[in-house]
Design an enzyme around this catalytic site. Structure first.
Site, PDB file in Angstrom:
ATOM      1  N   GLU A  25      50.169   4.731 -12.333  1.00  0.00           N
ATOM      2  CA  GLU A  25      48.910   5.481 -12.356  1.00  0.00           C
ATOM      3  C   GLU A  25      48.584   5.928 -13.782  1.00  0.00           C
ATOM      4  OE1 GLU A  25      46.288   6.556 -10.388  1.00  0.00           O
ATOM      5  OE2 GLU A  25      45.675   7.624 -12.193  1.00  0.00           O
TER       6      GLU A  25
ATOM      7  N   VAL B 135      42.097   0.243  -8.664  1.00  0.00           N
ATOM      8  CA  VAL B 135      41.745   1.177  -9.739  1.00  0.00           C
ATOM      9  C   VAL B 135      40.300   1.676  -9.598  1.00  0.00           C
ATOM     10  CG1 VAL B 135      43.438   0.297 -11.389  1.00  0.00           C
ATOM     11  CG2 VAL B 135      41.182  -0.782 -11.252  1.00  0.00           C
TER      12      VAL B 135
ATOM     13  N   ARG C 156      36.325   1.603  -7.500  1.00  0.00           N
ATOM     14  CA  ARG C 156      35.310   0.624  -7.098  1.00  0.00           C
ATOM     15  C   ARG C 156      34.033   0.855  -7.893  1.00  0.00           C
ATOM     16  NH1 ARG C 156      36.578  -2.010  -2.394  1.00  0.00           N
ATOM     17  NH2 ARG C 156      34.418  -2.269  -1.755  1.00  0.00           N
TER      18      ARG C 156
ATOM     19  N   ALA D 275      32.732   6.351   3.915  1.00  0.00           N
ATOM     20  CA  ALA D 275      31.879   5.766   4.943  1.00  0.00           C
ATOM     21  C   ALA D 275      30.976   6.815   5.594  1.00  0.00           C
ATOM     22  CB  ALA D 275      32.757   5.097   6.002  1.00  0.00           C
TER      23      ALA D 275
ATOM     24  N   HIS E 124      46.748  27.182  22.758  1.00  0.00           N
ATOM     25  CA  HIS E 124      48.179  27.206  22.443  1.00  0.00           C
ATOM     26  C   HIS E 124      48.940  26.299  23.396  1.00  0.00           C
ATOM     27  CE1 HIS E 124      52.105  28.720  21.278  1.00  0.00           C
ATOM     28  NE2 HIS E 124      52.389  28.818  22.563  1.00  0.00           N
TER      29      HIS E 124
HETATM   30  P1  FAD Z   1      29.616  -1.279   2.137  1.00  0.00           P
HETATM   31  O1  FAD Z   1      30.428  -0.932   3.303  1.00  0.00           O
HETATM   32  O2  FAD Z   1      30.312  -1.826   0.942  1.00  0.00           O
HETATM   33  O3  FAD Z   1      28.555  -2.348   2.658  1.00  0.00           O
HETATM   34  C1  FAD Z   1      27.661  -2.983   1.803  1.00  0.00           C
HETATM   35  C2  FAD Z   1      27.194  -4.276   2.447  1.00  0.00           C
HETATM   36  O4  FAD Z   1      26.106  -4.788   1.703  1.00  0.00           O
HETATM   37  C3  FAD Z   1      28.247  -5.364   2.458  1.00  0.00           C
HETATM   38  O5  FAD Z   1      28.308  -5.962   3.727  1.00  0.00           O
HETATM   39  C4  FAD Z   1      27.760  -6.369   1.422  1.00  0.00           C
HETATM   40  O6  FAD Z   1      28.129  -7.690   1.708  1.00  0.00           O
HETATM   41  C5  FAD Z   1      26.256  -6.189   1.551  1.00  0.00           C
HETATM   42  N1  FAD Z   1      25.500  -6.592   0.367  1.00  0.00           N
HETATM   43  C6  FAD Z   1      25.720  -6.250  -0.924  1.00  0.00           C
HETATM   44  N2  FAD Z   1      24.741  -6.756  -1.719  1.00  0.00           N
HETATM   45  C7  FAD Z   1      23.901  -7.428  -0.898  1.00  0.00           C
HETATM   46  C8  FAD Z   1      22.702  -8.139  -1.121  1.00  0.00           C
HETATM   47  N3  FAD Z   1      22.150  -8.242  -2.337  1.00  0.00           N
HETATM   48  N4  FAD Z   1      22.106  -8.722  -0.051  1.00  0.00           N
HETATM   49  C9  FAD Z   1      22.637  -8.622   1.197  1.00  0.00           C
HETATM   50  N5  FAD Z   1      23.761  -7.928   1.449  1.00  0.00           N
HETATM   51  C10 FAD Z   1      24.376  -7.345   0.423  1.00  0.00           C
HETATM   52  N6  FAD Z   1      35.975   5.435   3.613  1.00  0.00           N
HETATM   53  C11 FAD Z   1      36.165   6.402   4.533  1.00  0.00           C
HETATM   54  O7  FAD Z   1      35.290   7.255   4.721  1.00  0.00           O
HETATM   55  N7  FAD Z   1      37.319   6.459   5.272  1.00  0.00           N
HETATM   56  C12 FAD Z   1      38.315   5.560   5.108  1.00  0.00           C
HETATM   57  O8  FAD Z   1      39.340   5.639   5.787  1.00  0.00           O
HETATM   58  C13 FAD Z   1      38.143   4.537   4.150  1.00  0.00           C
HETATM   59  N8  FAD Z   1      39.107   3.617   3.955  1.00  0.00           N
HETATM   60  C14 FAD Z   1      38.899   2.618   3.052  1.00  0.00           C
HETATM   61  C15 FAD Z   1      39.919   1.692   2.849  1.00  0.00           C
HETATM   62  C16 FAD Z   1      39.759   0.680   1.933  1.00  0.00           C
HETATM   63  C17 FAD Z   1      40.865  -0.313   1.727  1.00  0.00           C
HETATM   64  C18 FAD Z   1      38.529   0.574   1.211  1.00  0.00           C
HETATM   65  C19 FAD Z   1      38.306  -0.539   0.242  1.00  0.00           C
HETATM   66  C20 FAD Z   1      37.517   1.498   1.392  1.00  0.00           C
HETATM   67  C21 FAD Z   1      37.693   2.533   2.310  1.00  0.00           C
HETATM   68  N9  FAD Z   1      36.719   3.504   2.510  1.00  0.00           N
HETATM   69  C22 FAD Z   1      36.924   4.506   3.416  1.00  0.00           C
HETATM   70  C23 FAD Z   1      35.452   3.488   1.766  1.00  0.00           C
HETATM   71  C24 FAD Z   1      34.335   2.878   2.645  1.00  0.00           C
HETATM   72  O9  FAD Z   1      34.695   1.595   3.031  1.00  0.00           O
HETATM   73  C25 FAD Z   1      33.030   2.860   1.859  1.00  0.00           C
HETATM   74  O10 FAD Z   1      32.736   4.141   1.361  1.00  0.00           O
HETATM   75  C26 FAD Z   1      31.897   2.403   2.745  1.00  0.00           C
HETATM   76  O11 FAD Z   1      32.126   1.111   3.255  1.00  0.00           O
HETATM   77  C27 FAD Z   1      30.568   2.411   1.973  1.00  0.00           C
HETATM   78  O12 FAD Z   1      29.552   1.995   2.823  1.00  0.00           O
HETATM   79  P2  FAD Z   1      28.240   1.295   2.258  1.00  0.00           P
HETATM   80  O13 FAD Z   1      27.387   1.018   3.453  1.00  0.00           O
HETATM   81  O14 FAD Z   1      27.683   2.081   1.164  1.00  0.00           O
HETATM   82  O15 FAD Z   1      28.723  -0.079   1.619  1.00  0.00           O
HETATM   83  P1  NAI Z   2      40.469   5.798  -6.444  1.00  0.00           P
HETATM   84  O1  NAI Z   2      39.399   6.222  -7.341  1.00  0.00           O
HETATM   85  O2  NAI Z   2      40.810   6.622  -5.262  1.00  0.00           O
HETATM   86  O3  NAI Z   2      41.821   5.605  -7.261  1.00  0.00           O
HETATM   87  C1  NAI Z   2      41.943   4.734  -8.339  1.00  0.00           C
HETATM   88  C2  NAI Z   2      43.106   5.191  -9.173  1.00  0.00           C
HETATM   89  O4  NAI Z   2      43.373   4.222 -10.138  1.00  0.00           O
HETATM   90  C3  NAI Z   2      42.823   6.507  -9.892  1.00  0.00           C
HETATM   91  O5  NAI Z   2      43.866   7.411  -9.647  1.00  0.00           O
HETATM   92  C4  NAI Z   2      42.737   6.085 -11.338  1.00  0.00           C
HETATM   93  O6  NAI Z   2      43.162   7.072 -12.231  1.00  0.00           O
HETATM   94  C5  NAI Z   2      43.663   4.876 -11.357  1.00  0.00           C
HETATM   95  N1  NAI Z   2      43.406   3.957 -12.460  1.00  0.00           N
HETATM   96  C6  NAI Z   2      42.214   3.583 -12.973  1.00  0.00           C
HETATM   97  N2  NAI Z   2      42.401   2.715 -13.998  1.00  0.00           N
HETATM   98  C7  NAI Z   2      43.730   2.530 -14.110  1.00  0.00           C
HETATM   99  C8  NAI Z   2      44.541   1.761 -14.972  1.00  0.00           C
HETATM  100  N3  NAI Z   2      44.014   0.995 -15.930  1.00  0.00           N
HETATM  101  N4  NAI Z   2      45.877   1.818 -14.834  1.00  0.00           N
HETATM  102  C9  NAI Z   2      46.439   2.598 -13.864  1.00  0.00           C
HETATM  103  N5  NAI Z   2      45.713   3.357 -13.023  1.00  0.00           N
HETATM  104  C10 NAI Z   2      44.376   3.320 -13.135  1.00  0.00           C
HETATM  105  O7  NAI Z   2      40.091   4.310  -6.012  1.00  0.00           O
HETATM  106  P2  NAI Z   2      40.722   3.305  -4.978  1.00  0.00           P
HETATM  107  O8  NAI Z   2      42.062   3.747  -4.523  1.00  0.00           O
HETATM  108  O9  NAI Z   2      40.559   1.975  -5.592  1.00  0.00           O
HETATM  109  O10 NAI Z   2      39.737   3.446  -3.754  1.00  0.00           O
HETATM  110  C11 NAI Z   2      38.340   3.263  -3.967  1.00  0.00           C
HETATM  111  C12 NAI Z   2      37.559   4.197  -3.120  1.00  0.00           C
HETATM  112  O11 NAI Z   2      37.607   3.783  -1.763  1.00  0.00           O
HETATM  113  C13 NAI Z   2      38.105   5.614  -3.114  1.00  0.00           C
HETATM  114  O12 NAI Z   2      37.608   6.344  -4.186  1.00  0.00           O
HETATM  115  C14 NAI Z   2      37.590   6.154  -1.833  1.00  0.00           C
HETATM  116  O13 NAI Z   2      36.315   6.680  -2.043  1.00  0.00           O
HETATM  117  C15 NAI Z   2      37.519   4.930  -0.934  1.00  0.00           C
HETATM  118  N6  NAI Z   2      38.661   4.953  -0.005  1.00  0.00           N
HETATM  119  C16 NAI Z   2      38.707   5.962   0.906  1.00  0.00           C
HETATM  120  C17 NAI Z   2      39.750   6.056   1.789  1.00  0.00           C
HETATM  121  C18 NAI Z   2      39.778   7.186   2.724  1.00  0.00           C
HETATM  122  O14 NAI Z   2      38.774   7.869   2.854  1.00  0.00           O
HETATM  123  N7  NAI Z   2      40.874   7.445   3.416  1.00  0.00           N
HETATM  124  C19 NAI Z   2      40.831   5.061   1.815  1.00  0.00           C
HETATM  125  C20 NAI Z   2      40.696   4.064   0.774  1.00  0.00           C
HETATM  126  C21 NAI Z   2      39.635   4.023  -0.073  1.00  0.00           C
END
Ligand code: FAD
Ligand code: NAI
Length: 472
Positions: free
Chosen positions: A210, A277, A279, A327, A451
């Site tokens: 990290e 790292v 999004r 989400a 409880h």
């Molecule tokens: P997205 O879900 O990214 O959807 C965007 C859509 O737009 C996609 O289908 C894409 O293909 C489409 N698109 C993009 N550009 C175009 C275009 N020009 N034309 C047509 N279609 C297009 N969040 C939580 O709250 N709880 C969690 O537990 C959680 N876990 C996560 C775990 C992981 C591994 C990851 C990666 C993310 C997680 N997140 C979680 C984050 C969550 O997935 C996102 O915050 C959420 O999906 C965002 O929703 P959105 O609708 O903004 O975009």
């Molecule tokens: P994140 O922002 O949570 O974590 C990325 C981490 O990578 C940070 O701690 C950052 O300091 C570190 N980092 C950045 N550059 C680096 C480098 N060069 N070397 C080493 N470390 C570095 O992002 P993450 O885990 O990729 O998830 C993306 C987003 O997806 C989250 O911010 C969250 O919003 C969403 N998400 C939500 C979940 C949930 O709600 N339970 C689960 C998973 C993702």
């Protein structure tokens, strides 16, 4: 050319929810999405359903079950020998959950008469009051209002280019066909910790590198400290303050050259590397620049508190705009925008967005942290209570962690609630609701809690704000 009241671009939790709400409010709606599943078929639901929230939670549950049966059941007098797991079955279960949900969105669209269109959409100009939305491989659409919900994509790390097999992002990390013996992760954020937990529980040696010198800086400091201790005890090796120099690989392994917090050169060999790292907002191919859509310095679509962009009748919600990439935040913005378009009073309070990390113990919070309140010079009172002395937690064998409630020193209004412990993801909702109604800690303290239940820890923490916790 088909003409709609609203065209939504993106069918993730921001876009599909916005489309359904618009339809509920009597508007004609099309939702355009370009996502394809690994079989090459259109798949609604965006990142969240396809490669995010849903599949990660499915694997977290499977791996947690394995860990429980392997380590925790003995204390209940239940012995299990020769416990094994089948990764292929775990992945198939996860994939089935994903496909059920993604096809479920198609059914919701049908039920609500939302027209689903597959393809990449872009803003192609405005004639009079009407926007033209070009869709690759399909006829253009016309709409008075456009909601952009194009989400985000994993941020690339130039030193560690993905190959989809050995060096992967979240999508690859949700589909390893075998448990990697040595798993390296760059980034101790939510993805690194959740997916690191999955594979550690299944037997990987997990090392997380990290960049930040502080662990989980967005969380309350005390929660972050407790979490770091718990993860270390489980065997997750987390190095803070590192710098990644170079990542190379051969047919056998990945070699990560990095520098530790003291600047000493280190080398890490691993079978797989997950790069997590952060999004970045996805505006690629949207025609944003040509259409004159204003982006902020981080490349996100610039919007006001009501998700209005600088272009008339063009809104943007979810990961593609400011605020946490979650989400439920995306969905709530989608609902708000639909209601605003319908002439109603939409609203989304960013201070009431709950955060959850689904590790063990779970971590969840809403509102301000103690360090934020100190920084803002807000006088506050804190009440804290551990799960250790809670009857339900003892019965569950989940005694780690605590609830901390922060309330305004003068008005007693709850300003923040921080939970590390079992079912924090569910408990936090009580705090969100209380804060949405501007509750005081006394309001919570005077509410009857069943409880034995984990929610009694919340009750006792509320009592503790007034220094009158009963069971400690
Ligand atoms: P997205 O879900 O990214 O959807 C965007 C859509 O737009 C996609 O289908 C894409 O293909 C489409 N698109 C993009 N550009 C175009 C275009 N020009 N034309 C047509 N279609 C297009 N969040 C939580 O709250 N709880 C969690 O537990 C959680 N876990 C996560 C775990 C992981 C591994 C990851 C990666 C993310 C997680 N997140 C979680 C984050 C969550 O997935 C996102 O915050 C959420 O999906 C965002 O929703 P959105 O609708 O903004 O975009
Ligand atoms: P994140 O922002 O949570 O974590 C990325 C981490 O990578 C940070 O701690 C950052 O300091 C570190 N980092 C950045 N550059 C680096 C480098 N060069 N070397 C080493 N470390 C570095 O992002 P993450 O885990 O990729 O998830 C993306 C987003 O997806 C989250 O911010 C969250 O919003 C969403 N998400 C939500 C979940 C949930 O709600 N339970 C689960 C998973 C993702």
């Amino acid at each position: 050319m088909a003409n709609f009241d609203v065209v939504v671009i993106g069918a993730g939790p921001g876009g599909y929810v916005a489309a359904i709400r618009c339809a509920q409010l009597g508007m004609s709606v099309a939702c355009v999405d370009e996502w394809k599943n690994p079989q090459g078929k259109a798949s609604l639901g965006g990142t969240c359903l396809n490669v995010g929230c849903i599949p990660s939670k499915a694997l977290l549950e499977s791996s947690e079950n394995f860990e429980r049966v392997s380590h925790d059941f003995a204390a209940h007098g239940i012995s299990a020998t020769g416990v094994q797991f089948d990764v292929a079955k775990m992945l198939a279960r996860k994939d089935k959950i994903v496909s059920d949900f993604t096809s479920g969105i198609g059914q919701l669209f049908k039920k609500n008469k939302v027209t689903a269109v597959h393809g990449r959409a872009s803003l192609a100009g405005r004639e009079g009051e009407v926007w033209r939305i070009a869709v690759a491989g399909s006829e253009a659409l016309l709409a008075r209002h456009v909601i952009i919900a194009t989400g985000s994509t994993p941020r690339a790390l130039p030193q560690a280019p993905l190959d989809g097999t050995r060096i992967v992002d979240n999508s690859g990390a949700l589909s390893f066909s075998d448990v990697p013996e040595r798993l390296a992760i760059i980034g101790a954020g939510v993805i690194g910790l959740e997916l690191g937990s999955v594979w550690r529980r299944l037997g990987s040696e997990v090392i997380i590198l990290e960049a930040m010198p502080v662990f989980m800086p967005a969380a309350d400091e005390q929660v972050a400290k407790e979490a770091l201790r718990a993860f270390a005890k489980q065997g997750l090796k987390i190095h803070l303050g590192v710098q990644i120099d170079k990542v190379t690989q051969n047919k056998k392994e990945v070699n990560i050259a990095w520098r530790d917090a003291q600047g000493a050169t280190q080398e890490l060999l691993a079978d797989k590397l997950i790069v997590a790292v952060g999004r970045t907002a996805n505006t690629q191919g949207l025609g944003a620049v040509d259409a004159g859509l204003k982006l902020d310095a981080a490349g996100r679509i610039e919007v006001d508190a009501h998700c209005r962009s600088n272009l008339p009748n063009v809104y943007a919600v979810g990961d593609v705009v400011r605020g946490p990439m979650l989400a439920h935040k995306a969905s709530e913005e989608g609902v708000m925008v639909a209601e605003l378009i319908a002439g109603q009073a939409g609203h989304c309070d960013m201070n009431l967005v709950p955060w959850v990390m689904y590790a063990t113990p779970e971590i969840a919070w809403v509102g301000k942290t103690e360090q934020q309140l100190k920084k803002d010079g807000v006088a506050y009172k804190a009440g804290q209570f551990p799960f250790m002395v809670n009857g339900r937690a003892r019965a569950l064998g989940a005694t780690a962690g605590f609830v901390k409630i922060l309330a305004d020193a003068g008005s007693d209004r709850i300003l923040g609630v921080h939970i590390i412990g079992a079912m924090a993801s569910e408990l936090v909702q009580q705090a969100v609701l209380a804060m949405a109604f501007s509750a005081s800690s006394e309001d919570l303290a005077r509410t009857i809690h069943a409880h034995p239940s984990l929610s009694e820890v919340m009750h006792e923490a509320a009592l503790a704000v007034d220094k009158r916790a009963l069971h400690i």
